[in-house]
Design a protein around this motif. Sequence first.
Motif, PDB file in Angstrom:
ATOM      1  N   ARG A 111       0.812  -1.219   0.000  1.00 50.24           N
ATOM      2  CA  ARG A 111       0.000   0.000   0.000  1.00 50.24           C
ATOM      3  C   ARG A 111       0.846   1.269   0.000  1.00 50.24           C
ATOM      4  NH1 ARG A 111      -5.448  -1.290   0.831  1.00 50.24           N
ATOM      5  NH2 ARG A 111      -5.798  -3.221   1.958  1.00 50.24           N
ATOM      6  N   GLY A 155      -3.344  -7.429   2.849  1.00 49.74           N
ATOM      7  CA  GLY A 155      -4.726  -7.157   3.247  1.00 49.74           C
ATOM      8  C   GLY A 155      -5.675  -7.422   2.081  1.00 49.74           C
ATOM      9  N   ARG A 163      -9.750   0.580  12.555  1.00 48.39           N
ATOM     10  CA  ARG A 163     -10.182   1.990  12.593  1.00 48.39           C
ATOM     11  C   ARG A 163      -9.705   2.615  13.891  1.00 48.39           C
ATOM     12  NH1 ARG A 163     -15.282   2.678   8.787  1.00 48.39           N
ATOM     13  NH2 ARG A 163     -14.503   1.210   7.237  1.00 48.39           N
ATOM     14  N   GLU A 185      -4.468   5.933   6.924  1.00 49.56           N
ATOM     15  CA  GLU A 185      -5.200   6.808   5.997  1.00 49.56           C
ATOM     16  C   GLU A 185      -6.227   7.596   6.758  1.00 49.56           C
ATOM     17  OE1 GLU A 185      -5.738   3.652   2.554  1.00 49.56           O
ATOM     18  OE2 GLU A 185      -7.380   5.095   2.664  1.00 49.56           O
ATOM     19  N   MET A 187      -9.749   8.917   7.507  1.00 48.23           N
ATOM     20  CA  MET A 187     -11.108   8.429   7.212  1.00 48.23           C
ATOM     21  C   MET A 187     -11.831   9.497   6.406  1.00 48.23           C
ATOM     22  SD  MET A 187     -13.280   5.976   7.974  1.00 48.23           S
ATOM     23  CE  MET A 187     -13.037   5.295   9.595  1.00 48.23           C
TER      24      MET A 187
HETATM   25  P1  ADP Z   1      -9.329  -4.095   0.822  1.00 52.70           P
HETATM   26  O1  ADP Z   1      -7.954  -4.369   0.279  1.00 52.70           O
HETATM   27  O2  ADP Z   1      -9.662  -4.952   1.979  1.00 52.70           O
HETATM   28  O3  ADP Z   1     -10.375  -4.033  -0.251  1.00 52.70           O
HETATM   29  P2  ADP Z   1      -9.687  -1.200   1.045  1.00 52.70           P
HETATM   30  O4  ADP Z   1      -8.550  -0.292   1.282  1.00 52.70           O
HETATM   31  O5  ADP Z   1     -10.307  -1.171  -0.314  1.00 52.70           O
HETATM   32  O6  ADP Z   1      -9.191  -2.645   1.468  1.00 52.70           O
HETATM   33  O7  ADP Z   1     -10.797  -0.919   2.145  1.00 52.70           O
HETATM   34  C1  ADP Z   1     -12.003  -1.662   2.229  1.00 52.70           C
HETATM   35  C2  ADP Z   1     -13.200  -0.729   2.369  1.00 52.70           C
HETATM   36  O8  ADP Z   1     -13.066   0.080   3.561  1.00 52.70           O
HETATM   37  C3  ADP Z   1     -13.326   0.269   1.245  1.00 52.70           C
HETATM   38  O9  ADP Z   1     -13.975  -0.291   0.120  1.00 52.70           O
HETATM   39  C4  ADP Z   1     -14.143   1.384   1.928  1.00 52.70           C
HETATM   40  O10 ADP Z   1     -15.500   1.009   2.036  1.00 52.70           O
HETATM   41  C5  ADP Z   1     -13.560   1.404   3.334  1.00 52.70           C
HETATM   42  N1  ADP Z   1     -12.431   2.373   3.401  1.00 52.70           N
HETATM   43  C6  ADP Z   1     -11.130   2.094   3.143  1.00 52.70           C
HETATM   44  N2  ADP Z   1     -10.352   3.201   3.265  1.00 52.70           N
HETATM   45  C7  ADP Z   1     -11.173   4.218   3.608  1.00 52.70           C
HETATM   46  C8  ADP Z   1     -10.974   5.621   3.914  1.00 52.70           C
HETATM   47  N3  ADP Z   1      -9.761   6.187   3.865  1.00 52.70           N
HETATM   48  N4  ADP Z   1     -12.067   6.366   4.245  1.00 52.70           N
HETATM   49  C9  ADP Z   1     -13.303   5.798   4.314  1.00 52.70           C
HETATM   50  N5  ADP Z   1     -13.550   4.482   4.044  1.00 52.70           N
HETATM   51  C10 ADP Z   1     -12.518   3.691   3.707  1.00 52.70           C
END
Ligand code: ADP
Length: 392
Positions: A111, A155, A163, A185, A187
Amino acid sequence: MSAPTVFPLLPGATLGVLGGGQLGRMFVHAAQAMGYFTAVLDPDAHSPAGQVSHHHIRASYDDAAGLAELARLSDAITTEFENVPAAALATLAALRPVAPAASAVAIAQDRAQEKAHFVRCGVPCAPYAVIETAAQRAAVSADLLPGILKTARMGYDGKGQVRVNTTAELAAGWASVGAVPCVLEKMLPLALECSVIVARGRDGSMVNLPVQRNLHHGGILAMTEVYKSNMPPALMQQAVAAAKSIANGLDYVGVLCVEFFVLQDGSLVVNEIAPRPHNSGHYSQNACDISQFELQVRTLAGLALVQPRQHSAAVMLNLLGDLWFGHGQGNAAQTPPWDAVLALPGAHLHLYGKQDAKRGRKMGHLNITAATPEAARATALQAAKQLGLPAF
Ligand code: ADP
Ligand code: MG
């Protein structure tokens, strides 16, 4: 070891895939439909792709003899999941053409590197900090909180994420993932999530599937809907342009999925990339004249990339193992009501041949196609009700 590969590889050639999961299975189906032979390397005797491939090499991804056998059988090799050891791809690349390249997969696997690539391409991503040491953790700006701590590697489906609202929670959260390298990151206030699948050939030519709008439950994709009115047209154009510049920047060869967030202020932010076909592109099997898996075959074989055309509005519902447990808590195995679901117009069932249903495990998906978005949604809602899935 042998003569250099001449592209295009025509039907009758053998296409290899590292990994035997459902994405590999659907790649194998697409390749075989076009007259290719297939070879899959996966340690599991019952892997979804191994079950249906002409050749199944039962070996782990770092088994030198297994990799050599895959290279011997195959004219070109691709991967179906991003967490393959980079060394395995490098070993194969010394023997046969491999797409996507190990260097592109390495960026998608991490990432921190992935975000650095977005910055290089000038595509906005969430504000973030890399955390590899306790000092970096302690120095994190309060502006990034509340945030999501994500392990830099390995991941998927929301796994490896915590969170965190405060610096104390950040410290505890980092310890809870084993203090491995992470990114924190901020939120973001999401209005919606979407993704774009692009296919890029060895000559740099590119085509894309339409922008997919995605709904996640508990970090796992639950539903994808694809039709013209699912997002403002200007945002769609922006997402496609950003996805293409990310693929170009990687000098990518193959199918790439780029996931985005649309924020409540209407701005577009890139989330992550997957160096392979993606769950959110499954609708293309039934709603487009070229599926994401055929695009993968075409990029690997060096065939022409023809712009796919979506001919039907589509909704895709993921079928997780939870559906096999009914509405109660017990372990009682039950078969979902496929007969009722398949009586719906435009319902296309895809099951991955997995033997054990587990909660959260992707067992299959249901594509619903229709002439109009309204009809696709109405039928998908009926299917969701029959399956015991929440309405959307
Ligand atoms: P994965 O590799 O498990 O798909 P993601 O980084 O896509 O991981 O995160 C999974 C979900 O979590 C996203 O599709 C979104 O719904 C939520 N999410 C991830 N990062 C953020 C963020 N910075 N702000 C808000 N929601 C987030
Ligand atoms: Mg994701």
